[in-house]
Design a protein around this motif. Sequence first.
Motif, mmCIF file in Angstrom:
data_model
loop_
_atom_site.group_PDB
_atom_site.id
_atom_site.type_symbol
_atom_site.label_atom_id
_atom_site.label_comp_id
_atom_site.label_asym_id
_atom_site.label_seq_id
_atom_site.Cartn_x
_atom_site.Cartn_y
_atom_site.Cartn_z
ATOM 1 N N GLY A 7 4.463 0.139 7.753
ATOM 2 C CA GLY A 7 5.716 -0.345 8.306
ATOM 3 C C GLY A 7 6.866 0.613 8.082
ATOM 4 N N ARG A 8 6.534 1.875 7.745
ATOM 5 C CA ARG A 8 7.520 2.929 7.483
ATOM 6 C C ARG A 8 8.488 2.551 6.373
ATOM 7 N NH1 ARG A 8 6.904 6.879 10.773
ATOM 8 N NH2 ARG A 8 8.883 7.851 10.197
ATOM 9 N N LYS A 9 7.985 1.827 5.385
ATOM 10 C CA LYS A 9 8.794 1.445 4.231
ATOM 11 C C LYS A 9 8.697 2.531 3.168
ATOM 12 C CE LYS A 9 8.347 -3.556 4.867
ATOM 13 N NZ LYS A 9 7.856 -4.828 4.263
ATOM 14 N N GLU A 10 9.856 2.970 2.693
ATOM 15 C CA GLU A 10 9.902 4.020 1.689
ATOM 16 C C GLU A 10 9.877 3.426 0.285
ATOM 17 O OE1 GLU A 10 13.198 6.612 2.139
ATOM 18 O OE2 GLU A 10 12.486 7.496 4.002
ATOM 19 N N ARG A 11 9.273 4.172 -0.630
ATOM 20 C CA ARG A 11 9.339 3.792 -2.038
ATOM 21 C C ARG A 11 9.328 5.058 -2.889
ATOM 22 N NH1 ARG A 11 4.012 3.269 -0.574
ATOM 23 N NH2 ARG A 11 2.395 3.882 -2.077
ATOM 24 N N LEU A 12 9.998 5.011 -4.019
ATOM 25 C CA LEU A 12 10.021 6.119 -4.962
ATOM 26 C C LEU A 12 9.054 5.809 -6.093
ATOM 27 C CD1 LEU A 12 13.831 6.940 -5.246
ATOM 28 C CD2 LEU A 12 12.090 8.209 -3.986
ATOM 29 N N VAL A 13 8.168 6.757 -6.388
ATOM 30 C CA VAL A 13 7.164 6.567 -7.434
ATOM 31 C C VAL A 13 7.266 7.719 -8.420
ATOM 32 C CG1 VAL A 13 4.707 6.278 -7.928
ATOM 33 C CG2 VAL A 13 5.650 5.429 -5.770
ATOM 34 N N HIS A 57 2.742 -2.703 -1.869
ATOM 35 C CA HIS A 57 2.180 -3.898 -1.259
ATOM 36 C C HIS A 57 3.304 -4.828 -0.812
ATOM 37 C CE1 HIS A 57 -1.934 -3.557 -3.497
ATOM 38 N NE2 HIS A 57 -1.912 -2.872 -2.369
ATOM 39 N N ALA A 58 3.184 -5.366 0.385
ATOM 40 C CA ALA A 58 4.191 -6.302 0.879
ATOM 41 C C ALA A 58 4.125 -7.631 0.132
ATOM 42 C CB ALA A 58 4.007 -6.528 2.376
ATOM 43 N N SER A 59 2.923 -8.022 -0.283
ATOM 44 C CA SER A 59 2.730 -9.304 -0.963
ATOM 45 C C SER A 59 2.091 -9.085 -2.325
ATOM 46 C CB SER A 59 1.836 -10.223 -0.119
ATOM 47 O OG SER A 59 1.438 -11.360 -0.864
ATOM 48 N N VAL A 60 2.551 -9.846 -3.300
ATOM 49 C CA VAL A 60 1.969 -9.739 -4.635
ATOM 50 C C VAL A 60 0.528 -10.237 -4.657
ATOM 51 C CG1 VAL A 60 2.659 -12.016 -5.467
ATOM 52 C CG2 VAL A 60 2.491 -10.107 -7.089
ATOM 53 N N GLN A 61 0.165 -11.078 -3.674
ATOM 54 C CA GLN A 61 -1.210 -11.579 -3.615
ATOM 55 C C GLN A 61 -2.205 -10.440 -3.420
ATOM 56 O OE1 GLN A 61 -1.117 -14.521 -0.501
ATOM 57 N NE2 GLN A 61 -0.492 -16.143 -1.900
ATOM 58 N N THR A 62 -1.800 -9.407 -2.673
ATOM 59 C CA THR A 62 -2.680 -8.255 -2.475
ATOM 60 C C THR A 62 -2.917 -7.545 -3.794
ATOM 61 O OG1 THR A 62 -1.703 -7.989 -0.289
ATOM 62 C CG2 THR A 62 -3.028 -6.167 -1.116
ATOM 63 N N THR A 63 -1.882 -7.470 -4.619
ATOM 64 C CA THR A 63 -1.982 -6.765 -5.896
ATOM 65 C C THR A 63 -2.795 -7.559 -6.912
ATOM 66 O OG1 THR A 63 0.264 -5.998 -5.415
ATOM 67 C CG2 THR A 63 -0.620 -5.469 -7.588
ATOM 68 N N GLN A 64 -2.791 -8.879 -6.794
ATOM 69 C CA GLN A 64 -3.425 -9.712 -7.803
ATOM 70 C C GLN A 64 -4.928 -9.520 -7.889
ATOM 71 O OE1 GLN A 64 -1.858 -13.550 -6.724
ATOM 72 N NE2 GLN A 64 -0.311 -13.492 -8.338
ATOM 73 N N ILE A 65 -5.540 -8.914 -6.869
ATOM 74 C CA ILE A 65 -6.977 -8.649 -6.959
ATOM 75 C C ILE A 65 -7.278 -7.754 -8.153
ATOM 76 C CG2 ILE A 65 -6.920 -6.637 -5.431
ATOM 77 C CD1 ILE A 65 -9.642 -7.527 -4.360
ATOM 78 N N TYR A 66 -6.329 -6.897 -8.528
ATOM 79 C CA TYR A 66 -6.565 -5.995 -9.650
ATOM 80 C C TYR A 66 -6.563 -6.736 -10.986
ATOM 81 C CZ TYR A 66 -5.843 -2.405 -6.178
ATOM 82 O OH TYR A 66 -5.958 -1.624 -5.060
ATOM 83 N N THR A 67 -5.888 -7.887 -11.029
ATOM 84 C CA THR A 67 -5.942 -8.664 -12.265
ATOM 85 C C THR A 67 -7.338 -9.215 -12.470
ATOM 86 O OG1 THR A 67 -5.269 -10.742 -11.206
ATOM 87 C CG2 THR A 67 -3.517 -9.285 -11.995
ATOM 88 N N ARG A 68 -8.057 -9.489 -11.359
ATOM 89 C CA ARG A 68 -9.434 -9.938 -11.486
ATOM 90 C C ARG A 68 -10.339 -8.791 -11.916
ATOM 91 N NH1 ARG A 68 -8.048 -12.566 -6.679
ATOM 92 N NH2 ARG A 68 -9.463 -11.377 -5.349
ATOM 93 N N VAL A 69 -9.996 -7.569 -11.498
ATOM 94 C CA VAL A 69 -10.770 -6.410 -11.927
ATOM 95 C C VAL A 69 -10.681 -6.253 -13.436
ATOM 96 C CG1 VAL A 69 -10.968 -3.906 -11.790
ATOM 97 C CG2 VAL A 69 -10.472 -5.206 -9.744
ATOM 98 N N THR A 70 -9.457 -6.319 -13.972
ATOM 99 C CA THR A 70 -9.299 -6.138 -15.403
ATOM 100 C C THR A 70 -9.924 -7.307 -16.159
ATOM 101 O OG1 THR A 70 -7.096 -7.127 -15.254
ATOM 102 C CG2 THR A 70 -7.221 -4.743 -15.187
#
Length: 322
Positions: free
Chosen positions: A182-188, A279-292
């Motif tokens: 979506g052409r959203k910028e972020r600084l990392v 990630h636009a939604s935190v739900q997408t990121t939460q899969i990694y909590t299941r990994v850990t």
Amino acid sequence: MNEIEEAAADWLDQLRVERGASPHTVSNYRRDIDRYIADLESHGITALAGVSPVDVERHLADLSAGRLTGRPAAASSVARASASIRGLHRFAVVEGLTADDPAASVRPPRQGDHLPKALGVDEVARLLDAARAGEGPAGLRDWALLEVLYATGARVSEAVALCVDDVDLDDELPVVRLLGKGRKERLVPLGHVAKEALGAYLVRARPGLAARGRGGARIFLNARGAPLSRQSAWEAIQRCAERAGLDRRVSPHTLRHSFATHLLEGGASVRDVQELLGHASVQTTQIYTRVTATTLREIYRSSHPRARAGAATGADGLESGT
């Protein structure tokens, strides 16, 4: 060009121009829709009003069973095709091209809950050490590329699109500017080792590569001086994985998964990782909590004396008391 093809062309243009979809996303949707339109034409359907829910369901079922391509499509591919088709028909209704949406009630097949396969910290270290051992300008480029991917969790499309002005190596904690979906910028932030690798490449290798072609402002260039492609980035990672002796498939997304998993294991919050990954939604990121959580369960089962079936019911040498 029939009516459905015209609607598809307008919809894809809207995705690209008005909604800022990436070229990769538009290309995938175009491929899905081209296959869908060809299938409809083979059944004599060329008008939007002639498409029924049965036609949509049949197409997805044939795609899943392999009747369209010669081999069964993965559930994720069928799900994306379903999203493409629903997007096209929804667009046609909104634009007044047709009154009915035949895909509105059609749902994609349920996908399995596949957890990302992250590398262990020691495996990442081996991979990056192997990248650092590369020779010549290409070796410096590959080392910088892998360090940036793991340090930032960038998608490969974001990494190869980086321009010189997107990186600030002067600060105490350097940063890169990534342009995501979506052409959203972020600084990392960029860690110390990644800063070292990128700095070495920019000073000692990139000028020579840039002199060979027209890579413009892009950071990562190929041997001809042109912008490095996603496929070439994947191949660079494979070369380093082979040198590191990793007996598993390693892709750019593997490094992104590893970045997220290692941050969470190190104590970062899901919200922080969401921001870093874009990630636009935190739900997408939460899969990694299941990994850990899975990793912790495995550690527990292999380490705790009473975690496994068949453990003795006696003292087992454990000390009593608090």
